[in-house]
Scaffold this motif. Structure first.
Motif, PDB file in Angstrom:
ATOM      1  N   THR A 390      -0.892  -4.755  -0.562  1.00  0.00           N
ATOM      2  CA  THR A 390      -0.481  -5.726  -1.571  1.00  0.00           C
ATOM      3  C   THR A 390      -1.556  -5.823  -2.649  1.00  0.00           C
ATOM      4  O   THR A 390      -2.731  -6.028  -2.327  1.00  0.00           O
ATOM      5  CB  THR A 390      -0.271  -7.115  -0.946  1.00  0.00           C
ATOM      6  OG1 THR A 390       0.712  -7.024   0.081  1.00  0.00           O
ATOM      7  CG2 THR A 390       0.189  -8.118  -2.002  1.00  0.00           C
ATOM      8  N   PRO A 391      -1.193  -5.676  -3.927  1.00  0.00           N
ATOM      9  CA  PRO A 391      -2.199  -5.790  -4.992  1.00  0.00           C
ATOM     10  C   PRO A 391      -2.681  -7.233  -5.128  1.00  0.00           C
ATOM     11  O   PRO A 391      -1.880  -8.173  -5.117  1.00  0.00           O
ATOM     12  CB  PRO A 391      -1.444  -5.336  -6.244  1.00  0.00           C
ATOM     13  CG  PRO A 391      -0.011  -5.658  -5.942  1.00  0.00           C
ATOM     14  CD  PRO A 391       0.164  -5.440  -4.469  1.00  0.00           C
ATOM     15  N   ARG A 403     -12.414  -1.934 -10.335  1.00  0.00           N
ATOM     16  CA  ARG A 403     -11.684  -1.447  -9.179  1.00  0.00           C
ATOM     17  C   ARG A 403     -10.511  -2.357  -8.867  1.00  0.00           C
ATOM     18  O   ARG A 403     -10.527  -3.554  -9.168  1.00  0.00           O
ATOM     19  CB  ARG A 403     -12.612  -1.368  -7.963  1.00  0.00           C
ATOM     20  CG  ARG A 403     -13.159  -2.713  -7.494  1.00  0.00           C
ATOM     21  CD  ARG A 403     -14.209  -2.509  -6.428  1.00  0.00           C
ATOM     22  NE  ARG A 403     -14.872  -3.765  -6.075  1.00  0.00           N
ATOM     23  CZ  ARG A 403     -16.059  -3.822  -5.480  1.00  0.00           C
ATOM     24  NH1 ARG A 403     -16.707  -2.718  -5.170  1.00  0.00           N
ATOM     25  NH2 ARG A 403     -16.601  -4.995  -5.185  1.00  0.00           N
ATOM     26  N   LEU A 404      -9.499  -1.760  -8.274  1.00  0.00           N
ATOM     27  CA  LEU A 404      -8.311  -2.487  -7.840  1.00  0.00           C
ATOM     28  C   LEU A 404      -8.532  -2.951  -6.404  1.00  0.00           C
ATOM     29  O   LEU A 404      -8.927  -2.163  -5.542  1.00  0.00           O
ATOM     30  CB  LEU A 404      -7.079  -1.584  -7.924  1.00  0.00           C
ATOM     31  CG  LEU A 404      -5.772  -2.139  -7.346  1.00  0.00           C
ATOM     32  CD1 LEU A 404      -5.295  -3.346  -8.145  1.00  0.00           C
ATOM     33  CD2 LEU A 404      -4.700  -1.061  -7.328  1.00  0.00           C
ATOM     34  N   VAL A 405      -8.272  -4.220  -6.146  1.00  0.00           N
ATOM     35  CA  VAL A 405      -8.419  -4.788  -4.801  1.00  0.00           C
ATOM     36  C   VAL A 405      -7.038  -4.891  -4.159  1.00  0.00           C
ATOM     37  O   VAL A 405      -6.148  -5.554  -4.703  1.00  0.00           O
ATOM     38  CB  VAL A 405      -9.092  -6.175  -4.835  1.00  0.00           C
ATOM     39  CG1 VAL A 405      -9.210  -6.752  -3.425  1.00  0.00           C
ATOM     40  CG2 VAL A 405     -10.463  -6.079  -5.488  1.00  0.00           C
ATOM     41  N   VAL A 413      -5.520  -1.165   9.432  1.00  0.00           N
ATOM     42  CA  VAL A 413      -4.808  -0.509   8.339  1.00  0.00           C
ATOM     43  C   VAL A 413      -5.749  -0.283   7.158  1.00  0.00           C
ATOM     44  O   VAL A 413      -5.741   0.777   6.517  1.00  0.00           O
ATOM     45  CB  VAL A 413      -3.591  -1.345   7.905  1.00  0.00           C
ATOM     46  CG1 VAL A 413      -2.892  -0.700   6.707  1.00  0.00           C
ATOM     47  CG2 VAL A 413      -2.611  -1.505   9.057  1.00  0.00           C
ATOM     48  N   ALA A 414      -6.600  -1.256   6.874  1.00  0.00           N
ATOM     49  CA  ALA A 414      -7.573  -1.110   5.802  1.00  0.00           C
ATOM     50  C   ALA A 414      -8.528   0.044   6.094  1.00  0.00           C
ATOM     51  O   ALA A 414      -8.856   0.835   5.200  1.00  0.00           O
ATOM     52  CB  ALA A 414      -8.348  -2.410   5.616  1.00  0.00           C
ATOM     53  N   ASP A 415      -8.961   0.163   7.346  1.00  0.00           N
ATOM     54  CA  ASP A 415      -9.865   1.257   7.726  1.00  0.00           C
ATOM     55  C   ASP A 415      -9.187   2.610   7.564  1.00  0.00           C
ATOM     56  O   ASP A 415      -9.792   3.576   7.084  1.00  0.00           O
ATOM     57  CB  ASP A 415     -10.328   1.068   9.171  1.00  0.00           C
ATOM     58  CG  ASP A 415     -11.239  -0.138   9.333  1.00  0.00           C
ATOM     59  OD1 ASP A 415     -11.824  -0.570   8.318  1.00  0.00           O
ATOM     60  OD2 ASP A 415     -11.342  -0.661  10.459  1.00  0.00           O
ATOM     61  N   THR A 416      -7.913   2.702   7.971  1.00  0.00           N
ATOM     62  CA  THR A 416      -7.173   3.962   7.837  1.00  0.00           C
ATOM     63  C   THR A 416      -7.043   4.376   6.376  1.00  0.00           C
ATOM     64  O   THR A 416      -7.254   5.543   6.018  1.00  0.00           O
ATOM     65  CB  THR A 416      -5.779   3.814   8.463  1.00  0.00           C
ATOM     66  OG1 THR A 416      -5.916   3.507   9.847  1.00  0.00           O
ATOM     67  CG2 THR A 416      -4.975   5.094   8.299  1.00  0.00           C
ATOM     68  N   ALA A 417      -6.690   3.415   5.521  1.00  0.00           N
ATOM     69  CA  ALA A 417      -6.537   3.716   4.102  1.00  0.00           C
ATOM     70  C   ALA A 417      -7.862   4.148   3.489  1.00  0.00           C
ATOM     71  O   ALA A 417      -7.928   5.089   2.688  1.00  0.00           O
ATOM     72  CB  ALA A 417      -5.987   2.494   3.374  1.00  0.00           C
ATOM     73  N   ASP A 439     -11.797   2.876  -9.258  1.00  0.00           N
ATOM     74  CA  ASP A 439     -12.116   2.688  -7.848  1.00  0.00           C
ATOM     75  C   ASP A 439     -11.098   1.754  -7.224  1.00  0.00           C
ATOM     76  O   ASP A 439     -10.336   1.070  -7.917  1.00  0.00           O
ATOM     77  CB  ASP A 439     -13.525   2.107  -7.689  1.00  0.00           C
ATOM     78  CG  ASP A 439     -14.090   2.332  -6.287  1.00  0.00           C
ATOM     79  OD1 ASP A 439     -13.374   2.928  -5.463  1.00  0.00           O
ATOM     80  OD2 ASP A 439     -15.220   1.913  -6.030  1.00  0.00           O
ATOM     81  N   VAL A 440     -11.080   1.722  -5.894  1.00  0.00           N
ATOM     82  CA  VAL A 440     -10.162   0.869  -5.148  1.00  0.00           C
ATOM     83  C   VAL A 440     -10.865   0.407  -3.884  1.00  0.00           C
ATOM     84  O   VAL A 440     -11.733   1.114  -3.340  1.00  0.00           O
ATOM     85  CB  VAL A 440      -8.861   1.632  -4.799  1.00  0.00           C
ATOM     86  CG1 VAL A 440      -9.159   2.822  -3.896  1.00  0.00           C
ATOM     87  CG2 VAL A 440      -7.840   0.711  -4.155  1.00  0.00           C
ATOM     88  N   THR A 441     -10.554  -0.779  -3.459  1.00  0.00           N
ATOM     89  CA  THR A 441     -11.092  -1.292  -2.199  1.00  0.00           C
ATOM     90  C   THR A 441      -9.974  -1.938  -1.407  1.00  0.00           C
ATOM     91  O   THR A 441      -9.021  -2.479  -1.989  1.00  0.00           O
ATOM     92  CB  THR A 441     -12.232  -2.300  -2.448  1.00  0.00           C
ATOM     93  OG1 THR A 441     -12.802  -2.687  -1.195  1.00  0.00           O
ATOM     94  CG2 THR A 441     -11.736  -3.543  -3.166  1.00  0.00           C
TER      95      THR A 441
END
Length: 456
Positions: A390-391, A403-405, A413-417, A439-441
């Motif tokens: 979810t953005p 960066r996009l959070v 799921v966060a770790d997999t991504a 960037d993205v986090t």
């Protein structure tokens, strides 16, 4: 979100039925309060000015009716605290007003007035001297002459607001500003502020308003014509309502769009020179699409007497394209709008300087950006994983970039991504935004736990 002036309004004031193509009358009820100069007669006779077609107020539950006064002011205050000038709240009464005596406000003056109204709304439209930072309205212009010229233009102007007053449809003519300060030495720096004070009448109409438009600051400043700006404001007030269509007679349409008095008397010329161009620009930058169908025009013989404007929210694909257009350089925008596309090389952060990335995208832009990212990542990232993301926001990084959070419900799921798809996300973002967001986090949503009550 319930309660916004842009959201779907159900029902009408009192015992009136919901509008079904008929014109509704401007609220708030009776323009409550003193100060406004109400002209109950026109040319010596009973009030006969055209009632502007504005959505009626929504019927509120009895328990909310007692606390609903000043809803626009409350929303403006909350929005300013959260977003600053990224979103601007403007009362519907001001959206549907127009300059008196055939005058018109320039584009810089209209934009400045929107910032000024939003600032006053953040403080419940109190009768006081306000201070607006010059950097908010200055944009890319280097000097201050245009700023204070626009301020004087607003000071010299009056607005017309038409609506019910003590049971009668009346015409209110009111001045906007009671005073403003213009320094003798206008420095080019942003250190000095703009000082101004609204009139009692203008403040009272804003303060008692129940309906509003929520304008996007980044989108508004990119509009290049007075006609398009007014159409954008009207659309932002209407497009999420149950009845987003608006029927206007030609004279009222001319006044609302600030068309100079006596210009473009023929409807065909008026349409090609003002209306069609405004519609094209708004459709390029707004989260809605506006049309003026030929089959809904009302004619008397060959003469067009009234038109209908339809405001419809864009789908995800259109919203994504709107976001990308806002991020593109303004050079070539008109060519893209009329279909004669000029290929303009994207200006990357190295050329512009990372310190000059412009304002952070607002919530509407972040959602549109995410729709574009989803489209770009199809077939590259598993769909189940994308559905879990979810953005949340775009933020500055310590290195000077952005960066996009993205948030997820589970840390796994966060770790997999992060481990498997982080480069893919980065590449898509950098490509879509010409390097402005590179960037993205991935953040796991924080779970709220409720502590058990201590045993007695």
């Amino acid at each position: 979100m319930a309660g916004t002036g842009r959201r779907k309004a159900r029902g009408a004031v009192g015992n009136e039925s919901p509008p079904s193509g008929d014109l509704a009358v401007l609220g708030p009820q009776d323009l409550v309060g003193g100060g406004a100069i109400i002209d109950g007669t026109v040319d010596g006779g009973p009030a006969s000015a055209v009632a502007l077609p504005i959505p009626s107020l929504a019927v509120l539950p009895p328990e909310e009716a007692l606390t609903s006064a000043g809803l626009t002011a409350r929303v403006a205050s909350a929005t300013f605290e959260r977003d600053g000038y990224k979103h601007l709240i403007k009362a519907a009464e001001a959206v549907y007003s127009y300059p008196a005596n055939g005058a018109r406000l320039s584009l810089p003056a209209q934009k400045m007035l929107n910032f000024m109204i939003h600032l006053a709304g953040s403080q419940n439209f109190a009768n006081k001297l306000y201070r607006l930072p010059k950097r908010v309205v200055r944009g890319n212009h280097k000097g201050n002459e245009r700023i204070f010229d626009a301020l004087k233009e607003i000071f010299d102007s009056s607005l017309v607001v038409i609506g019910p007053f003590r049971g009668r449809r009346s015409r209110a003519e009111l001045r906007i500003l009671s005073s403003y300060v213009r320094p003798e030495e206008e420095e080019d720096s942003d250190a000095a502020d703009i000082h101004f004070q609204f009139t009692d009448a203008f403040l009272e109409i804003q303060r008692s308003s129940q309906l509003w438009a929520k304008l996007s600051g980044p989108a508004m400043v990119k509009v290049t014509s007075t006609y398009a700006l007014k159409l954008y404001e009207i659309g932002m007030q209407r497009y999420q309502m149950d009845f987003p269509s608006l029927e206007l007679d030609i004279d009222t349409l001319r006044k609302l769009l600030n068309v100079p008095e006596g210009a473009y008397k023929d409807f065909g010329i008026l349409r090609t020179r003002t209306i069609d161009r405004a519609i094209a620009e708004v459709n390029q930058l707004a989260p809605f699409r506006v049309t003026m169908p030929d089959d809904k025009m009302k004619r008397k013989g060959r003469k067009v007497e009234a038109v209908t404007l339809d405001f419809l929210a864009k789908d995800e694909e259109e919203a994504a394209e709107t976001y990308l257009e806002r991020e593109r350089h303004s050079a070539g925008r008109r060519a893209r709008r009329i279909g004669s596309v000029d290929q303009v090389a994207p200006v990357g952060p190295v050329e512009t300087g990372l310190a000059d990335l412009g304002p952070l995208p607002d919530a509407d832009d972040v959602s549109a950006l995410w729709a574009a990212v989803l489209h770009a990542l199809k077939g590259k990232v598993p769909a189940p994983l994308l559905s879990e993301l979810t953005p949340d926001r775009v933020e500055d990084t310590p290195q000077g970039g952005r960066r996009l959070v993205l948030t997820v419900r589970k840390a796994a799921v966060a770790d997999t991504a992060r481990m498997n798809h982080w480069p893919t996300f980065k590449s898509a973002l950098a490509s879509l935004t010409s390097g402005l967001i590179e960037d993205v986090t991935f953040e796991a949503a924080v779970r709220r736990t409720t502590k058990a009550a201590p045993k007695a």
